[in-house]
Design a protein around this motif. Structure first.
Motif, PDB file in Angstrom:
ATOM      1  N   TYR A 126     -25.583 -35.257  55.568  1.00  0.00           N
ATOM      2  CA  TYR A 126     -25.360 -34.763  54.214  1.00  0.00           C
ATOM      3  C   TYR A 126     -23.877 -34.835  53.883  1.00  0.00           C
ATOM      4  CZ  TYR A 126     -23.698 -30.541  56.543  1.00  0.00           C
ATOM      5  OH  TYR A 126     -23.001 -29.662  57.348  1.00  0.00           O
ATOM      6  N   GLY A 127     -23.558 -34.672  52.611  1.00  0.00           N
ATOM      7  CA  GLY A 127     -22.174 -34.584  52.171  1.00  0.00           C
ATOM      8  C   GLY A 127     -22.026 -33.508  51.119  1.00  0.00           C
ATOM      9  N   ILE A 128     -20.973 -32.701  51.239  1.00  0.00           N
ATOM     10  CA  ILE A 128     -20.654 -31.678  50.242  1.00  0.00           C
ATOM     11  C   ILE A 128     -19.189 -31.867  49.854  1.00  0.00           C
ATOM     12  CG2 ILE A 128     -20.596 -29.216  49.707  1.00  0.00           C
ATOM     13  CD1 ILE A 128     -22.638 -28.779  51.911  1.00  0.00           C
ATOM     14  N   GLY A 129     -18.929 -31.912  48.571  1.00  0.00           N
ATOM     15  CA  GLY A 129     -17.610 -32.285  48.057  1.00  0.00           C
ATOM     16  C   GLY A 129     -16.479 -31.340  48.433  1.00  0.00           C
ATOM     17  N   ILE A 130     -15.271 -31.878  48.371  1.00  0.00           N
ATOM     18  CA  ILE A 130     -14.035 -31.141  48.647  1.00  0.00           C
ATOM     19  C   ILE A 130     -13.148 -31.216  47.417  1.00  0.00           C
ATOM     20  CG2 ILE A 130     -11.879 -31.220  49.986  1.00  0.00           C
ATOM     21  CD1 ILE A 130     -13.572 -32.169  52.384  1.00  0.00           C
ATOM     22  N   SER A 131     -12.515 -30.086  47.084  1.00  0.00           N
ATOM     23  CA  SER A 131     -11.629 -30.024  45.926  1.00  0.00           C
ATOM     24  C   SER A 131     -10.278 -29.442  46.341  1.00  0.00           C
ATOM     25  CB  SER A 131     -12.257 -29.144  44.839  1.00  0.00           C
ATOM     26  OG  SER A 131     -11.366 -28.958  43.771  1.00  0.00           O
ATOM     27  N   ILE A 132      -9.205 -30.125  45.972  1.00  0.00           N
ATOM     28  CA  ILE A 132      -7.844 -29.678  46.278  1.00  0.00           C
ATOM     29  C   ILE A 132      -7.067 -29.609  44.968  1.00  0.00           C
ATOM     30  CG2 ILE A 132      -5.702 -30.268  47.485  1.00  0.00           C
ATOM     31  CD1 ILE A 132      -7.493 -31.638  49.603  1.00  0.00           C
ATOM     32  N   GLY A 133      -6.460 -28.460  44.694  1.00  0.00           N
ATOM     33  CA  GLY A 133      -5.773 -28.235  43.427  1.00  0.00           C
ATOM     34  C   GLY A 133      -4.432 -28.939  43.321  1.00  0.00           C
ATOM     35  N   ASN A 134      -3.645 -28.532  42.348  1.00  0.00           N
ATOM     36  CA  ASN A 134      -2.318 -29.103  42.111  1.00  0.00           C
ATOM     37  C   ASN A 134      -1.274 -28.458  43.020  1.00  0.00           C
ATOM     38  OD1 ASN A 134      -3.277 -30.651  39.857  1.00  0.00           O
ATOM     39  ND2 ASN A 134      -3.154 -28.813  38.601  1.00  0.00           N
ATOM     40  N   ASN A 135      -0.242 -29.232  43.344  1.00  0.00           N
ATOM     41  CA  ASN A 135       0.933 -28.719  44.073  1.00  0.00           C
ATOM     42  C   ASN A 135       0.581 -28.179  45.457  1.00  0.00           C
ATOM     43  OD1 ASN A 135       2.415 -29.094  41.569  1.00  0.00           O
ATOM     44  ND2 ASN A 135       1.453 -27.192  40.894  1.00  0.00           N
ATOM     45  N   VAL A 136      -0.358 -28.806  46.114  1.00  0.00           N
ATOM     46  CA  VAL A 136      -0.801 -28.364  47.446  1.00  0.00           C
ATOM     47  C   VAL A 136      -0.119 -29.211  48.512  1.00  0.00           C
ATOM     48  CG1 VAL A 136      -2.797 -28.218  49.004  1.00  0.00           C
ATOM     49  CG2 VAL A 136      -3.017 -27.497  46.611  1.00  0.00           C
TER      50      VAL A 136
END
Length: 202
Positions: A126-136
């Protein structure tokens, strides 16, 4: 639903069916060409990485070698820098904001397998998405696991294993990665621990 549709919906799927293996092979060819670019071939490097990624803002730099599954499921904003040996398993969507930096050997892993051996041996993954914000800023040798979200302005210490969401404006570190402290405005005057800037244009 075919296996590709199942994959993109976050459902269990079989990675060798319905054209998925062929898509990965095509991306491996693009990755191969990218990783063999000469360091002075700036235009070719830029063209190649934009051919791999699904979406890329201005000033995107990923130092070779770089590896990903499909490439098309990765979106990066402006001013993105990933140091050597970045790995992104993008069987699900990976969204990265503006002004994000990765140290060397950072891995974003959307892919997973069932815990029970009989289910795992069935071939489903399976795959579950990853989210990375700004200025990280994500330090070297960090692993980000499926489904994780990292908030704006966060700093992830090197060697971390990020298994749960990290809020904005914090320093987080460890295995498993945990919030160490909030980032304060007073820290703006320091470039490393107790070392103050000796310039004024920061």
């Amino acid at each position: 639903m075919n296996q590709k549709e199942r994959m993109l919906a976050g459902l269990p799927y079989k990675a060798w069916m319905d054209g998925l293996a062929e898509e990965q092979l095509e991306n491996k060819k693009r990755i191969y060409e990218y990783n063999l670019c000469r360091p002075d071939e700036g235009e070719k490097i830029e063209r190649s990485i934009r051919d791999i990624l699904g979406k890329a803002g201005k000033n995107v730099y990923i130092l070779a070698p770089f590896h990903c599954d499909y490439g098309r499921h990765i979106e990066v904003g402006d001013n993105f820098v990933a140091n050597y040996n970045c790995v992104i398993l993008d069987v699900a969507k990976v969204v990265i904001g503006d002004n994000v930096m990765f140290g060397p050997n950072v891995s974003l892993l959307t892919a997973g397998h069932p815990i029970h051996h009989e289910s795992r041996n069935s071939g489903y993954e399976y795959g579950i998405g990853i989210s990375i914000g700004n200025n990280v800023w994500i330090g070297g040798h960090t692993v980000v696991n499926p489904g994780v979200s990292i908030g704006d302005n966060a700093v992830i210490g090197s060697g971390s294993v990020v298994t749960k969401d990290i809020p904005a404006n914090v320093v987080a570190v460890g295995n498993p990665c945990k919030v160490l402290r909030t980032i304060t405005e007073a820290e703006r005057d320091y470039y490393h621990k107790d070392k103050k800037f000796d310039v004024s244009d920061y």
